[in-house]
Scaffold this motif. Structure first.
Motif, PDB file in Angstrom:
ATOM      1  N   CYS A  86      42.752  38.650  46.850  1.00 22.39           N
ATOM      2  CA  CYS A  86      42.717  38.188  45.463  1.00 22.39           C
ATOM      3  C   CYS A  86      41.843  36.947  45.389  1.00 22.39           C
ATOM      4  N   CYS A 102      44.270  33.766  44.001  1.00 20.67           N
ATOM      5  CA  CYS A 102      45.289  33.121  44.835  1.00 20.67           C
ATOM      6  C   CYS A 102      44.960  33.197  46.319  1.00 20.67           C
ATOM      7  N   CYS A 105      44.935  40.043  41.808  1.00 20.96           N
ATOM      8  CA  CYS A 105      46.259  40.658  41.905  1.00 20.96           C
ATOM      9  C   CYS A 105      46.931  40.592  40.532  1.00 20.96           C
ATOM     10  N   CYS A 130      48.034  37.102  39.257  1.00 19.34           N
ATOM     11  CA  CYS A 130      46.941  36.229  38.824  1.00 19.34           C
ATOM     12  C   CYS A 130      46.268  36.740  37.553  1.00 19.34           C
TER      13      CYS A 130
HETATM   14 ZN   LIG Z   1      46.311  36.548  43.120  1.00 18.13          ZN
END
Ligand SMILES: [Zn+2]
Ligand SMILES: [Mn+2]
Ligand SMILES: [Mn+2]
Ligand SMILES: [Zn+2]
Lengths: 138, 138
Positions: free
Chosen positions: A94, A97, A132, A135
DNA sequence: TCCTATTTTATAATGAGTACAAAGATATGA
DNA sequence: TCATATCTTTGTACTCATTATAAAATAGGA
């Protein structure tokens, strides 16, 4: 059979002498399938092994990789990440994050090693990136 | 039509103001399809642009990537590498000499973005590693 | 020309990873 | 048990890629 004994055996399969530190690191990787960084491993083990040195974590992981007991992922440009699962599977990172997740169940053809006249190919790494769900919402 | 003019146009397509430095970097990438590192780009351009700063090369590449004009490869754990060819193709890195080569003509299925319930996938990178012929002999 | 925004530059700072040498632990053989 | 050699761990210093920062240079419009 306790966990440390299994870990012990696993290390011996790769001709790695199971010191306390090596066993702890391998045990952590077995139980935490999050593709941790060196720093994450060190930070997690440090409280229960106060004398542990980060250099030892580096040395240990380098040894594990050399012997084929773990796989180093180069999906994250910031840090090396480590995976005890050396079977054919892909990874997703991701971009927000930075977490790295497994992607299983892809077609096995994806992991075939192609023939090439100029190269002797030993391994393949398939890396996806994006956001993801967590997020994406924020 | 000269090369710099083409490069100029290419940059404008991505809304990048074509300064002298940016044009030089993009021009270098267009003509050197070797997936160069920042340092290789800087070292190559420096003689003909003595005031060029390595920071500018970093800034420029970061801008190119942000705008989608070039692709950053994470195949090499030591350095970022850059590619103007943003089409679907894979890469091979030689573990001995470190050179990065293109692998074209793979099945297009390899580059398909899989659906996954937990992730929104934007891109895929397929990386092979091993030994190049030159290194294998020695 | 003057003003402002953008770009470039030099320098300093950050941070991952490695090199090195000393200290500690483990094995072996007398 | 002791002596000794080998392996492992540790702390420190170092390297090197990348980013942060702020000043200087540049470009473009009024
Ligand atoms: Zn993420
Ligand atoms: Mn994995
Ligand atoms: Mn390429
Ligand atoms: Zn090679």
């Amino acid at each position: 059979m306790n966990a440390s004994l299994q870990t012990h055996r696993y290390l011996l399969q790769f001709s790695i002498k199971p010191s306390v530190q090596r066993t702890a690191v391998m045990d952590y990787l077995m139980k935490n399938r999050t593709h941790p960084t060196i720093d994450e491993i060190y930070t997690a083990l440090s409280p229960s092994m106060p004398t542990l040195s980060k250099t030892t974590v580096y040395n240990t992981l380098n040894l594990f990789i050399e012997r084929g007991a773990v796989q180093a992922l180069v999906i994250d440009e910031k840090n090396a990440r480590f995976d005890v699962d050396t079977s054919s599977h892909a990874h997703f990172i991701c971009k927000s994050c930075g977490k790295v997740h497994d992607i299983f169940n892809l077609k096995p053809e994806l992991f075939e090693i192609p023939q090439h006249p100029n190269f002797t190919i030993h391994s393949v790494e398939i890396s996806y990136s994006g956001l993801c769900n967590a997020c994406k919402e924020s």
